[in-house]
Design an enzyme around this catalytic site. Structure first.
Site, mmCIF file in Angstrom:
data_model
loop_
_atom_site.group_PDB
_atom_site.id
_atom_site.type_symbol
_atom_site.label_atom_id
_atom_site.label_comp_id
_atom_site.label_asym_id
_atom_site.label_seq_id
_atom_site.Cartn_x
_atom_site.Cartn_y
_atom_site.Cartn_z
ATOM 1 N N ASP A 249 79.410 -64.944 11.760
ATOM 2 C CA ASP A 249 81.016 -64.973 11.783
ATOM 3 C C ASP A 249 81.529 -66.265 10.605
ATOM 4 O O ASP A 249 80.619 -67.114 10.201
ATOM 5 C CB ASP A 249 81.546 -65.545 13.023
ATOM 6 N N ASP B 283 89.310 -58.024 14.970
ATOM 7 C CA ASP B 283 89.412 -58.613 16.230
ATOM 8 C C ASP B 283 90.552 -57.811 17.049
ATOM 9 O O ASP B 283 90.467 -57.881 18.252
ATOM 10 C CB ASP B 283 90.007 -60.142 16.209
HETATM 11 C C1 GLA Z 1 85.939 -64.636 15.728
HETATM 12 C C2 GLA Z 1 85.374 -63.277 15.778
HETATM 13 C C3 GLA Z 1 85.401 -62.775 17.411
HETATM 14 C C4 GLA Z 1 84.499 -63.773 18.214
HETATM 15 C C5 GLA Z 1 85.165 -65.216 17.917
HETATM 16 C C6 GLA Z 1 84.511 -66.312 18.509
HETATM 17 O O1 GLA Z 1 87.315 -64.453 16.060
HETATM 18 O O2 GLA Z 1 85.795 -62.335 15.106
HETATM 19 O O3 GLA Z 1 84.739 -61.838 17.658
HETATM 20 O O4 GLA Z 1 83.196 -63.904 17.545
HETATM 21 O O5 GLA Z 1 85.481 -65.464 16.480
HETATM 22 O O6 GLA Z 1 85.081 -67.529 18.195
#
Ligand code: GLA
Length: 766
Positions: A476, A536
């Site tokens: 990420d 997300d």
């Molecule tokens: C980002 C990712 C999510 C999750 C969060 C965790 O927003 O896109 O899928 O992994 O971080 O903090």
């Protein structure tokens, strides 16, 4: 085939196969682009030269006396300022702070060897043939400076790259060097894929005009604002007809592409790294290699282009170990627990996920350092023993003992000021010289241009991967970059080096890219990560638009797509589980919600859903994707791999008293007979709410114990449908069963109000 043709009319280069062709002519030492698109024959070279009146009025001629040397009027595959071409330039060089025209003249050509490729930049693999055209500077000051235009022919696409090699004795600076320049004839619209966090990749289409249209990202990454991929469609082109070009770039940083129509009707297309703030030193002995740029062409509309582009990505971009390899059904704990979990909770989820049929358990954010919220811990790799007393090794062993693979989330590029890493190395933070560091999601980025930072990340991540036997990584990165220009460019090269060092020796690890969802969804990342978390936003109705946009350029297997909870965390929209599943099927499928909170009927539904999906996932993930005709406000996605075809029919808002709905399926043999079967979906009685009073003899509370019991033991079926007919009938369309419209119930009724959907499986009758 790549062929050089010399005849009295000049030197031609023919590059082509059955998917597309590109024909160049060396005109006054420059690369004239006679054609890019339809697969033409080498015999067509001369006819394409034409005999048009060029070089009139105030036009500048590159060679006096030769009207065909007016470069402004020619379609070109490369151009430079100061030679008479006043359209947007793909290259800008500075010598002693001043714009300089190197005046590149064709020198020679040859094939391209693997060793000549930059080892850090991602490259497409499996070219049928390659050629490089070498040009040398005719500028007296720059003798020894050369330019390489590289062309690699793939089964369904053409890849281009530009290299500047400074064997002169002059130090230069490069403020712009595009990967590709092409002048195309025709009238076009341009479609870009734009948005932001939780609304990525929405398609926008505008006509190509005399004003420049620019598709650029400047946040340091390929970005959720403007994906590097875009389409050019000839006026009137549709889903299945007309000429459509797809363009993309193997680059994860700032990018820029532009289109503009010239006075003579050529559309100049530039693709490459964004020149914003860029000023790279090109010292004597140095070279600069751009990222690779891709173009695919079809005269069968957007569906035809997608077929070729998807094939290119699946076969030439995705890491070899994951090519056409079915992706496991994944369970991720993030949306279910966020930071609030411990080993017992995770094992309870893992146990349930296993029973539902998931094959991979992914532990997301919050397992390390003091990470109980997004304000602390990033940069640290010590396991949080309060949450996980047996460490990652203990947890992963238990998950594997359940019969599932174990995967882990990392955000290695970032650091929280409240972390051991930052306290020890505040100097590792990425910032603009002399400027304060700016926060995004309470975090700073690490300076990946520094070798010691890259070493720290490689050693920390690799150590954990090996100790806990991890089979999947979610990588990420959750903020925009604080730097621009050269530093942002060098950062991406640093990132690629880190990814090579960690994952090249571990090809069996399934890497999923993520950047707050789709802030870095591009071909560069896909060369390392076979799939990327698309957004997300997991609301299926929002996802229809996001996934539909991404599918224009990227195959289904690359698009991470999960079932999440309803009402949805971002939209508060309540959607049926069936639709959440049906949308996610067209992607790298997973589940991301708190399984401990599900009702038994929902668990049963998920179990049936996953079991059904596994029988069809090959076609969902790798089958040829296309969009079919659908009624207003509905979408029909199709994925077919020869053995079977799957069609998803998705509704947004439902009108009262709807018209009859038809299912059209494409790509089948018109003469063969097929069986169409709807995926069995459950109908919860509660969906009818108080309407139940009209159909049951006794007064029942919609959420009372009697109905819950009935839901549990006697779930009803929604939209059962089966038919047998020819491929020809399916192409023309067959009527679907009736939809709920205030009438009674039977098992064939599609009780699909707003946001309802169905998936149909079509197989040849045996
Ligand atoms: C980002 C990712 C999510 C999750 C969060 C965790 O927003 O896109 O899928 O992994 O971080 O903090």
């Amino acid at each position: 085939m790549i062929k050089h043709i010399d005849n009295p009319n000049g030197h031609f280069l023919y590059i082509g196969n059955t998917a597309l062709s590109c024909i160049l002519k060396i005109s006054c030492g420059k690369a004239e682009l006679l054609h890019l698109g339809a697969p033409l024959a080498e015999e067509d070279c001369e006819a394409l030269c034409g005999d048009t009146l060029l070089g009139w009025g105030c036009d500048v001629r590159y060679r006096e006396g030769d009207p065909r040397s007016c470069l402004d009027d020619l379609p070109l595959a490369w151009s430079e300022r100061g030679t008479g071409d006043y359209r947007e330039t793909p290259m800008e060089l500075l010598y002693e702070g001043t714009d300089i025209c190197p005046d590149f003249v064709y020198f020679c050509s040859g094939s391209l060897k693997r060793e000549e490729l930059d080892p850090v930049l991602p490259h497409a693999r499996g070219a049928q043939e390659t050629v490089k055209l070498v040009f040398r500077s005719a500028n007296r000051l720059l003798q020894g400076l050369s330019l390489e235009l590289r062309f690699s022919l793939f089964e369904t696409a053409l890849v281009r790259q530009t290299v500047l090699i400074n064997d002169s004795d002059k130090p230069l600076q490069v403020t712009r060097l595009m990967s590709a320049c092409a002048d195309l004839h025709g009238c076009f619209t341009v479609s870009t894929f734009d948005g932001g966090w939780i609304r990525e990749a929405h398609m926008h289409t505008v006509p190509v005009t005399r004003s420049r249209t620019v598709n650029e990202s400047t946040n340091g990454f390929s970005s959720n604002r403007h994906n590097p991929g875009f389409l050019l469609s000839e006026t009137g082109a549709g889903e299945d007809s007309g000429v459509v070009y797809g363009f993309n770039l193997l680059w994860s940083g700032n990018h820029c592409s532009s289109v503009q129509r010239s006075a003579l009707g050529f559309t100049r297309v530039l693709q490459g790294i964004s020149p914003e703030g860029l000023c790279l030193d090109l010292l004597p002995g140095g070279r600069l290699e751009t990222p690779e740029a891709v173009v695919a062409w079809s005269d069968r509309g957007r569906n035809g282009m997608m077929k070729k582009m998807h094939r290119f990505v699946n076969a030439c971009i995705i890491p070899a170990a994951w090519q056409y390899r079915e992706r496991p059904v994944l369970f991720n704990n993030w949306e279910g627990t966020t930071f609030d979990f411990n080993e017992a909770k995770l094992l309870s989820l893992a146990g349930k996920a296993k029973k539902i049929g998931c094959e991979l358990f992914v532990l997301d954010d919050g397992w390390f350092g003091d990470r109980d919220s997004d304000t602390a811990g990033l940069g640290d790799y010590s396991v949080n023993l309060r949450k996980l007393p047996n460490g990652l090794e203990g947890l992963s062993k238990k998950v594997r003992a359940l019969g599932m693979q174990f995967g882990l989330w990392f955000e290695p590029e970032a650091v929280n000021p409240d972390s051991e890493c930052f306290r020890r190395h505040p100097e590792w933070v990425l910032s603009s010289p002399g400027a304060d560091a700016f926060y995004g999601r309470n975090e700073l980025l690490l300076d990946l241009t520094k070798p010691e930072v890259r070493d720290y990340i490689v050693e920390s991540v690799s150590g954990i991967l090996d100790r806990a036997e991890i089979q999947y990584v979610k990588w990420d990165m959750n903020r925009h970059s604080p730097v621009t220009g050269n530093k942002a460019y060098a950062y991406i090269l640093g990132l690629y080096e880190v990814l090579h060092r960690i994952f090249d020796p571990r090809p069996q690890i399934l890497l999923e890219g993520c950047a707050s969802g789709g802030n870095r969804f591009d071909l560069g990342m896909l060369c390392f990560a076979p799939q990327i978390w698309a957004s997300d936003d997991t609301d299926p109705i929002e996802r229809l638009e996001i996934q539909d946009g991404l599918f224009s350029l990227y195959p289904q297997s690359t698009v991470g797509a999960h079932i999440s909870a309803a009402p949805h965390a971002q939209t508060l929209r309540t959607t049926p589980m069936s639709t959440r599943a049906n949308v996610s099927f067209f992607g790298a499928f997973g589940i991301e919600l708190d399984l401990d909170r599900l009702k038994p009927i929902e668990v049963k539904e998920l179990r049936e859903t996953v079991a059904w999906y596994k029988q069809h996932r090959k076609a969902f993930q790798f089958g040829c994707f296309r969009r079919n005709r659908a009624e207003k406000d509905a979408l029909c996605w199709q994925a077919g791999d020869g053995d079977e075809t799957l069609c998803g029919l998705f509704h947004k808002l439902i009108p009262a008293g709807p018209e009859i709905e038809w299912l059209s399926v494409n790509g089948l043999d018109p003469a063969r007979i097929y069986r169409v079967e709807a995926r069995p979906q459950l109908l919860r009685l509660a969906a009818f709410g108080d309407l139940l009073r009209h159909v049951t003899p006794v007064e029942l509370n919609a959420d009372g114990p009697a109905l819950r019991l009935a839901d549990r033991h006697y779930p009803m079926r929604d939209g059962g449908f089966s038919a047998e007919c020819s491929g020809a009938a399916l192409r023309s369309g067959i009527p679907l069963s009736k939809r709920f419209s205030g009438t009674g119930y039977d098992a064939a009724l599609r009780v699909q109000g707003d946001f309802g959907s169905s998936v149909f499986c079509i197989k040849e009758r045996t």
